[in-house]
Design an enzyme around this catalytic site. Structure first.
Site, PDB file in Angstrom:
ATOM      1  CE  LYS A   1     -81.488  48.641  22.807  1.00  0.00           C
ATOM      2  NZ  LYS A   1     -80.103  48.239  22.480  1.00  0.00           N
TER       3      LYS A   1
ATOM      4  N   GLY B   1     -64.723  51.997  22.990  1.00  0.00           N
ATOM      5  CA  GLY B   1     -65.897  52.841  22.768  1.00  0.00           C
ATOM      6  C   GLY B   1     -67.199  52.073  22.719  1.00  0.00           C
TER       7      GLY B   1
ATOM      8  N   GLY C   1     -73.819  51.535  16.757  1.00  0.00           N
ATOM      9  CA  GLY C   1     -72.917  52.281  15.889  1.00  0.00           C
ATOM     10  C   GLY C   1     -73.673  53.327  15.105  1.00  0.00           C
TER      11      GLY C   1
ATOM     12  CB  VAL D   1     -85.753  47.408  19.410  1.00  0.00           C
ATOM     13  CG1 VAL D   1     -85.470  45.967  19.817  1.00  0.00           C
ATOM     14  CG2 VAL D   1     -86.919  47.942  20.207  1.00  0.00           C
TER      15      VAL D   1
ATOM     16  N   GLY E   1     -80.922  48.616  16.671  1.00  0.00           N
ATOM     17  CA  GLY E   1     -79.993  49.357  15.819  1.00  0.00           C
ATOM     18  C   GLY E   1     -80.401  49.208  14.373  1.00  0.00           C
TER      19      GLY E   1
ATOM     20  CB  THR F   1     -73.084  58.830  17.829  1.00  0.00           C
ATOM     21  OG1 THR F   1     -72.068  59.216  18.758  1.00  0.00           O
ATOM     22  CG2 THR F   1     -72.609  57.614  17.053  1.00  0.00           C
TER      23      THR F   1
ATOM     24  CE  LYS G   1     -80.846  52.088  24.863  1.00  0.00           C
ATOM     25  NZ  LYS G   1     -80.149  52.921  23.885  1.00  0.00           N
TER      26      LYS G   1
ATOM     27  CG  ASP H   1     -79.662  49.211  26.071  1.00  0.00           C
ATOM     28  OD1 ASP H   1     -79.896  50.337  25.610  1.00  0.00           O
ATOM     29  OD2 ASP H   1     -79.478  48.207  25.354  1.00  0.00           O
TER      30      ASP H   1
END
Length: 408
Positions: free
Chosen positions: A208, A190, A305, A135, A137, A19, A108, A204
């Site tokens: 960060k 998604g 994204g 961190v 995006g 991605t 990350k 997650d």
């Protein structure tokens, strides 16, 4: 490329064509002219490292399966790591830095575990290791901390840094949905992985905030030391109480100065309407920063994204291309920072319990009750400010606590 723009090309390699990696290639191809003007030279993707062959794809001729091919090619100046995970990413990144190539990553897990070590290698080899996209995006928070805010002592960083959980909490707040329902919806759209544990249990976000705290403290903060709660125990009943209080529940990653160290935590918090993070909804991320000179500032944008994250990666590529042969100082020493014991910090708590008011007041003293008629078989109340350790002791004494959420 437009005529008149130099045809000199800086060769780059992309490790991992998923991605993010495919997004990086797309951003470079789409914005080649403007990137060339910023750098003074063009960017050319020479290699793509992946296990797959991508037969029939325009990038097929660039695909290699051995990272050593990239490491051994003196033409490659900048490498993008977008494989994910700690290994083999760490081995590959070390090889690139040792070979005199600058590296940027959105990974990350890699940065949280080995950031200080990789920065040290980069300094030794007079190259650079950057990780803006690891961190927030597409939010440029790391560059801001390293350059724009260097004159400040950072007193607090609080962020919504996980788009999956923020999307879920937004839906629960706006539609009164149950946790399981919104998780299923997030997976179908998604936003959530098949195994959503890293997101919904706060791991997650923990990585960060460990990265951000390492940067502002200049020392290694191990994410395993960060006290972490997720959102899996938040219910529709909690949302009803939050609305009654005029607040929203957000999963925050927070780091607050405590003497010469920081208290670092990931947990759901109740935010008031006046807090800048109150209106951050859906898959958007935001990071609130308080500096001793700056005061309050907030960085907001798409936190996930392909293209928003790839945009941040390519911004690093541009910076690396501008500084070939010159190391950019970054203070993150490998010495471990002993973070403060969160149990010694104070907060007000919202509590739900199956108890009589007399029992509540006997244990907690004066409290503020929150009445939600639909939930008349329990009592909801707000405590005075208590140390975490004292709250835990009182909650155990009361013995019938269903839920507790901290105020921010």
């Amino acid at each position: 490329m437009n005529k008149g723009v130099k045809e000199i090309m800086i060769k780059i390699a992309v490790m991992g064509y998923g991605t993010i990696g495919s997004g990086v290639v797309q951003v470079i191809e789409t914005n080649q002219d403007s990137l060339c003007k910023k750098i003074g030279e063009g960017l050319e993707v020479k290699y793509i490292l992946d296990l797959r062959d991508f037969e029939g794809d325009p990038i097929q001729s660039k695909v290699v399966h051995d990272y050593q091919i990239i490491a051994d090619d003196p033409e490659v100046a900048v490498v993008v790591e977008s494989m994910g995970g700690v290994e083999p990413a760490c081995t590959f990144v070390k090889a690139m830095l040792e070979a005199g190539k600058s590296v940027t990553t959105s990974n990350k897990a890699l940065v949280a575990a080995h950031g200080a070590e990789l920065i040290a290698i980069a300094k030794q080899k007079n190259v650079n290791f950057m990780f803006e996209a690891s961190v927030g995006g597409g939010i440029p928070i790391i560059r801001a901390l390293n350059s724009c805010l260097t004159a400040d002592r950072i007193e607090e960083i609080s962020g919504i840094v996980n788009g999956t959980t923020n999307y879920m909490m937004t839906r629960m707040a706006e539609e009164g949905c149950d946790f399981e329902e919104v998780l299923k919806d997030a997976q179908e759209k998604g936003y959530a992985e098949k195994d959503p544990t890293a997101d919904i249990e706060g791991h997650d976000a923990g990585r960060k905030i460990a990265i951000l705290t390492s940067l502002i403290a200049g020392q290694q903060v191990d994410f395993e030391d960060v006290y972490t709660e997720g959102i899996s125990k938040i219910t529709a009943a909690d949302i009803l109480y939050a609305k009654q209080m005029g607040r929203v529940i957000k999963l925050l990653a927070t780091s607050k100065q405590a003497g010469d160290t920081y208290t670092v935590m990931v947990a759901p918090f109740l935010l008031p309407k006046e807090h800048p993070l109150y209106t951050v909804n859906g898959v958007f991320n935001a990071v609130f920063v308080r500096g001793n000179m700056l005061g309050d500032a907030m960085f907001y944008g798409s936190g996930a994204g392909s293209l928003p994250t790839a945009s941040a990666v390519v911004a690093d590529v541009v910076e690396l291309a501008k500084h070939i042969g010159k190391h950019i100082e970054l203070e993150w020493r490998p010495q471990k920072l002993e973070i403060a014991d969160y149990k010694q910090q104070s907060a007000r708590f919202f509590v739900r319990a199956k108890a009589e008011p007399s029992a509540v007041e006997k244990v907690f003293g004066a409290v503020t009750y929150i009445d939600v008629p639909q939930l008349n078989e329990e009592v909801g109340f707000i405590t005075s400010e208590l140390k975490e350790a004292d709250f835990e002791q009182k909650a155990a004494e009361l013995g019938s606590v269903i839920q507790r959420i901290r105020f921010h």
